[in-house]
Write a protein that holds these residues in place. Structure first.
Motif, PDB file in Angstrom:
ATOM      1  N   VAL A   1       0.835  -1.204   0.000  1.00 21.96           N
ATOM      2  CA  VAL A   1       0.000   0.000   0.000  1.00 21.96           C
ATOM      3  C   VAL A   1       0.874   1.260   0.000  1.00 21.96           C
ATOM      4  O   VAL A   1       0.633   2.200  -0.754  1.00 21.96           O
ATOM      5  N   VAL A   2       1.906   1.268   0.841  1.00 21.17           N
ATOM      6  CA  VAL A   2       2.765   2.451   0.899  1.00 21.17           C
ATOM      7  C   VAL A   2       3.532   2.625  -0.413  1.00 21.17           C
ATOM      8  O   VAL A   2       3.719   3.741  -0.901  1.00 21.17           O
ATOM      9  N   ALA A   3       3.952   1.510  -1.020  1.00 21.55           N
ATOM     10  CA  ALA A   3       4.685   1.614  -2.289  1.00 21.55           C
ATOM     11  C   ALA A   3       3.785   2.187  -3.376  1.00 21.55           C
ATOM     12  O   ALA A   3       4.223   2.991  -4.202  1.00 21.55           O
ATOM     13  N   VAL A   4       2.526   1.779  -3.377  1.00 22.02           N
ATOM     14  CA  VAL A   4       1.582   2.285  -4.370  1.00 22.02           C
ATOM     15  C   VAL A   4       1.367   3.786  -4.179  1.00 22.02           C
ATOM     16  O   VAL A   4       1.303   4.552  -5.139  1.00 22.02           O
ATOM     17  N   ILE A   5       1.300   4.230  -2.919  1.00 20.00           N
ATOM     18  CA  ILE A   5       1.166   5.666  -2.649  1.00 20.00           C
ATOM     19  C   ILE A   5       2.432   6.393  -3.072  1.00 20.00           C
ATOM     20  O   ILE A   5       2.385   7.485  -3.641  1.00 20.00           O
ATOM     21  N   ASP A   6       3.580   5.783  -2.838  1.00 19.02           N
ATOM     22  CA  ASP A   6       4.859   6.389  -3.210  1.00 19.02           C
ATOM     23  C   ASP A   6       4.960   6.566  -4.717  1.00 19.02           C
ATOM     24  O   ASP A   6       5.562   7.525  -5.206  1.00 19.02           O
ATOM     25  N   ALA A   7       4.336   5.643  -5.464  1.00 16.51           N
ATOM     26  CA  ALA A   7       4.398   5.743  -6.920  1.00 16.51           C
ATOM     27  C   ALA A   7       3.469   6.816  -7.451  1.00 16.51           C
ATOM     28  O   ALA A   7       3.489   7.113  -8.637  1.00 16.51           O
ATOM     29  N   GLY A   8       2.630   7.382  -6.590  1.00 15.23           N
ATOM     30  CA  GLY A   8       1.748   8.444  -7.045  1.00 15.23           C
ATOM     31  C   GLY A   8       0.454   7.943  -7.662  1.00 15.23           C
ATOM     32  O   GLY A   8      -0.262   8.698  -8.292  1.00 15.23           O
ATOM     33  N   VAL A   9       0.145   6.673  -7.482  1.00 15.43           N
ATOM     34  CA  VAL A   9      -1.114   6.141  -8.005  1.00 15.43           C
ATOM     35  C   VAL A   9      -2.247   6.701  -7.153  1.00 15.43           C
ATOM     36  O   VAL A   9      -2.112   6.814  -5.935  1.00 15.43           O
ATOM     37  N   ALA A  10      -3.366   7.031  -7.782  1.00  9.06           N
ATOM     38  CA  ALA A  10      -4.495   7.585  -7.032  1.00  9.06           C
ATOM     39  C   ALA A  10      -5.102   6.504  -6.150  1.00  9.06           C
ATOM     40  O   ALA A  10      -5.443   5.423  -6.616  1.00  9.06           O
ATOM     41  N   VAL A  11      -5.203   6.790  -4.861  1.00 11.03           N
ATOM     42  CA  VAL A  11      -5.663   5.806  -3.896  1.00 11.03           C
ATOM     43  C   VAL A  11      -6.789   6.425  -3.096  1.00 11.03           C
ATOM     44  O   VAL A  11      -6.686   7.570  -2.660  1.00 11.03           O
ATOM     45  N   GLU A  12      -7.862   5.669  -2.886  1.00 10.86           N
ATOM     46  CA  GLU A  12      -9.018   6.232  -2.180  1.00 10.86           C
ATOM     47  C   GLU A  12      -8.708   6.554  -0.736  1.00 10.86           C
ATOM     48  O   GLU A  12      -9.227   7.497  -0.183  1.00 10.86           O
ATOM     49  N   GLY A  13      -7.898   5.726  -0.107  1.00 13.07           N
ATOM     50  CA  GLY A  13      -7.586   5.961   1.293  1.00 13.07           C
ATOM     51  C   GLY A  13      -6.563   4.955   1.761  1.00 13.07           C
ATOM     52  O   GLY A  13      -6.243   3.996   1.069  1.00 13.07           O
ATOM     53  N   LEU A  14      -6.031   5.204   2.943  1.00 16.15           N
ATOM     54  CA  LEU A  14      -5.031   4.285   3.486  1.00 16.15           C
ATOM     55  C   LEU A  14      -5.707   3.061   4.069  1.00 16.15           C
ATOM     56  O   LEU A  14      -6.869   3.097   4.461  1.00 16.15           O
ATOM     57  N   CYS A  15      -4.974   1.975   4.147  1.00 11.23           N
ATOM     58  CA  CYS A  15      -5.434   0.813   4.876  1.00 11.23           C
ATOM     59  C   CYS A  15      -4.203   0.126   5.452  1.00 11.23           C
ATOM     60  O   CYS A  15      -3.094   0.348   4.993  1.00 11.23           O
ATOM     61  N   ALA A  16      -4.406  -0.669   6.481  1.00  6.77           N
ATOM     62  CA  ALA A  16      -3.275  -1.356   7.102  1.00  6.77           C
ATOM     63  C   ALA A  16      -3.712  -2.740   7.555  1.00  6.77           C
ATOM     64  O   ALA A  16      -4.891  -2.984   7.820  1.00  6.77           O
TER      65      ALA A  16
ATOM     66  N   ALA B   1      -4.439  -1.623  16.687  1.00  7.29           N
ATOM     67  CA  ALA B   1      -3.130  -1.876  16.080  1.00  7.29           C
ATOM     68  C   ALA B   1      -3.061  -1.225  14.708  1.00  7.29           C
ATOM     69  O   ALA B   1      -2.027  -0.673  14.315  1.00  7.29           O
ATOM     70  N   VAL B   2      -4.175  -1.280  13.976  1.00  8.09           N
ATOM     71  CA  VAL B   2      -4.195  -0.660  12.641  1.00  8.09           C
ATOM     72  C   VAL B   2      -3.983   0.841  12.755  1.00  8.09           C
ATOM     73  O   VAL B   2      -3.246   1.453  11.970  1.00  8.09           O
ATOM     74  N   SER B   3      -4.617   1.455  13.770  1.00 11.13           N
ATOM     75  CA  SER B   3      -4.418   2.902  13.935  1.00 11.13           C
ATOM     76  C   SER B   3      -2.965   3.222  14.182  1.00 11.13           C
ATOM     77  O   SER B   3      -2.439   4.221  13.657  1.00 11.13           O
ATOM     78  N   THR B   4      -2.287   2.388  14.966  1.00  9.35           N
ATOM     79  CA  THR B   4      -0.865   2.624  15.240  1.00  9.35           C
ATOM     80  C   THR B   4      -0.054   2.540  13.958  1.00  9.35           C
ATOM     81  O   THR B   4       0.807   3.393  13.689  1.00  9.35           O
ATOM     82  N   VAL B   5      -0.340   1.514  13.165  1.00 13.05           N
ATOM     83  CA  VAL B   5       0.410   1.356  11.916  1.00 13.05           C
ATOM     84  C   VAL B   5       0.180   2.555  11.006  1.00 13.05           C
ATOM     85  O   VAL B   5       1.102   3.081  10.379  1.00 13.05           O
ATOM     86  N   LEU B   6      -1.065   3.032  10.941  1.00 15.30           N
ATOM     87  CA  LEU B   6      -1.369   4.160  10.061  1.00 15.30           C
ATOM     88  C   LEU B   6      -0.679   5.432  10.545  1.00 15.30           C
ATOM     89  O   LEU B   6      -0.201   6.239   9.731  1.00 15.30           O
ATOM     90  N   THR B   7      -0.620   5.636  11.862  1.00  9.77           N
ATOM     91  CA  THR B   7       0.095   6.809  12.378  1.00  9.77           C
ATOM     92  C   THR B   7       1.559   6.732  11.991  1.00  9.77           C
ATOM     93  O   THR B   7       2.170   7.736  11.598  1.00  9.77           O
ATOM     94  N   PHE B   8       2.105   5.541  12.075  1.00  6.90           N
ATOM     95  CA  PHE B   8       3.502   5.349  11.716  1.00  6.90           C
ATOM     96  C   PHE B   8       3.731   5.652  10.241  1.00  6.90           C
ATOM     97  O   PHE B   8       4.697   6.329   9.859  1.00  6.90           O
ATOM     98  N   ILE B   9       2.808   5.181   9.382  1.00  2.08           N
ATOM     99  CA  ILE B   9       2.931   5.436   7.943  1.00  2.08           C
ATOM    100  C   ILE B   9       2.868   6.934   7.683  1.00  2.08           C
ATOM    101  O   ILE B   9       3.638   7.490   6.889  1.00  2.08           O
TER     102      ILE B   9
END
Lengths: 201, 301
Positions: free
Chosen positions: A100-115, A178-186
């Motif tokens: 997911v982070v790599a896809v965001i890094d590539a600039g692909v349009a993403v609806e929202g984060l997920c973890a 746990a997901v919230s923690t991962v998302l804060t980290f991202i």
């Protein structure tokens, strides 16, 4: 450096590297006229590919198809390449997060984060978040739960072993924090990267 | 026949383009001014923390009413949504990770405020946009067009006659692998972008050496990220002024993240290429020191 986007997700002893190539022109056999096509490739260190790798590829692809705005890049292919550098429990979650982070890094349009987080259900009924491979081995059931960022909606849950219905729902709830923690980290990681760019240019 | 029709279309396009170019020029001026001094959003609406320069991630959302509330005097404000954002019901949702940019034109007697909001994000993949100036690499030749790789989702098409003063008998012959400095004429999401080497302002023919667009001969081309390319295009680019103080060189920067450099000899060209590449990851003070170190090294050899 060759990939359009890349990310490495490290948690305890597990490290997964994800590289994204695209969106770029797809082969005639693959491309769709109204949306982009996502392909996932899981590389094992030794070059072989078994059913476990194929299954993980499908899971990651389904999650990415749920978050990527595919109508943005018709006739294109987005190739995601995953490599588990070291594995000691929870490699599927790490792979999903890295992808997911790599896809965001590539600039692909993403609806929202997920973890994704791994939840292990032990024989005595206790729930362990992010188990090591030893704990995974001695658990009654192991679940990989992927939740959407802003509303914690369930995107995917992969269960192996024996897990009752109530236990599954409890595990998904436990995964929420746990997901919230991962998302804060991202978020911190992305902010740090952007801040560095702003200082340099 | 074909040429007659193409000619007509070119004329019509040209008139539209001149209007667009005028508009774009003033927009670019606005954008440059905003770049230098981000406008202060006075009186932020309570609860809205979306301000100019904020780092946003995909999924972040804000109520449209909260964004337009501070500018509601003088008529209904108009919100123009740009790259990286989309509207979902009454929210604006972010689709790309990057920096939020907001430009506000205050209300006049005739119209309410105009708020422009978009995401500035760097990356390696270029999304073609009309009026962008790019550097393409020829990858194929059709009957009467060239196919150029412009680092985007699809190849760009450059008609063979889209050069200043080109006719069927005299037109440039580009080989596969040539570099072309050109302009994006049309960019559609579902089709290949069309490119052109005809300038709206500089009317020197392609045969003279001083046409605005065309083949880039000699020199060296390398690729950088899109955001860094935008910063190089700024008139006060730090690294280009630093380098310019040390040596003379010719440089072309494409909005698609490609840079072409040509200097007196191979050694100086390599020096310039290395300096620009390194400066992407160095802060300003470090970049100056790096350029000086490189120049000193090459002089002492």
């Amino acid at each position: 450096n060759h990939a359009d986007g890349s990310a490495r997700f490290v948690f305890k002893g597990t490290a997964v590297l994800a590289g994204v190539f695209g969106p770029r022109e797809g082969r005639a056999a693959i491309k769709a006229s109204d949306e982009s096509v996502i392909t996932v490739n899981w590389n094992r260190g030794d070059g072989l590919s078994g059913s476990r790798e194929k299954e993980y590829e499908t899971i990651v692809r389904n999650i990415l198809e749920a978050v990527v705005v595919r109508s943005q890049d018709p006739l294109c292919v987005i190739e995601v390449s995953l490599q588990a550098v070291t594995e000691s429990g929870g490699s599927l979650s790490a792979a999903i997060n890295a992808a997911v982070v790599a896809v965001i890094d590539a600039g692909v349009a993403v609806e929202g984060l997920c973890a994704a987080v791994t939840v292990a259900l032990m024989h005595d009924g206790s729930i362990l978040l992010d188990p090591t491979s030893g704990e995974e081995g001695s658990a009654r059931g192991v679940m990989t739960v992927t939740l959407r960022g802003h509303d914690h909606a369930l995107l995917s849950s992969v269960v192996s072993g024996k897990v009752g219905e109530e236990e599954l729902l409890t595990a998904i709830e436990a995964a929420g924090d746990a997901v919230s923690t991962v998302l804060t980290f991202i978020r911190m990681a992305v902010e740090k990267r952007l801040e560095k760019e702003q200082r340099c240019w | 026949n074909c040429h007659g029709m193409a000619g007509d279309r070119e004329e019509v396009d040209e008139v539209d383009e001149m209007c667009v170019e005028g508009e774009v020029a003033s927009e670019r001026q606005d954008a440059v001014m905003a770049f230098e001094k981000p406008p202060a959003l006075s009186g932020k609406a309570a609860g809205s923390d979306w301000e100019e320069g904020k780092t946003v991630l995909p999924g972040d959302r804000e109520l449209i009413s909260k964004l337009t509330a501070p500018f509601a005097e003088g008529g209904t404000p108009v919100l123009q949504v740009g790259v990286g954002l989309s509207q979902q019901d009454s929210h604006l949702v972010v689709h790309r990770a990057g920096t939020l940019r907001i430009i506000v034109k205050s209300a006049t007697s005739k119209a309410g405020s105009n708020i422009r909001i978009w995401i500035e994000a760097s990356g390696r993949r270029y999304y073609p946009c009309m009026q962008d100036i790019v550097i393409g690499v020829v990858t194929g030749k059709g009957g009467d067009d060239f196919r150029l790789n412009i680092r985007g989702p699809s190849v760009g098409i450059l008609p063979a006659l889209s050069f200043e003063g080109a006719t069927k008998r005299s037109r440039p012959k580009l080989e596969i692998g040539s570099l072309v400095f050109c302009r994006v004429l049309h960019a559609y999401r579902d089709a290949e972008p069309e490119l052109t080497c005809i300038s709206l302002t500089h009317k020197k023919g392609w045969m003279t050496g001083s046409a605005m667009f065309g083949e880039l001969q000699g020199g060296f081309m390398f690729e950088i990220s899109i955001g860094y390319a935008h910063s190089l295009l700024h008139p006060d680019s730090h690294i280009i002024s630093c380098l310019g103080r040390q040596m003379a060189f010719e440089i072309a920067v494409g909005t698609n993240g490609r840079v072409w450099v040509k200097a007196e000899n191979v050694e100086k060209t390599v020096l310039a290429v290395n300096a620009i590449r390194n400066a992407e990851h160095l802060e300003r003070g470090q970049a100056e020191a790096m350029v000086e170190a490189l120049t000193k090294f090459s002089r002492n050899k």
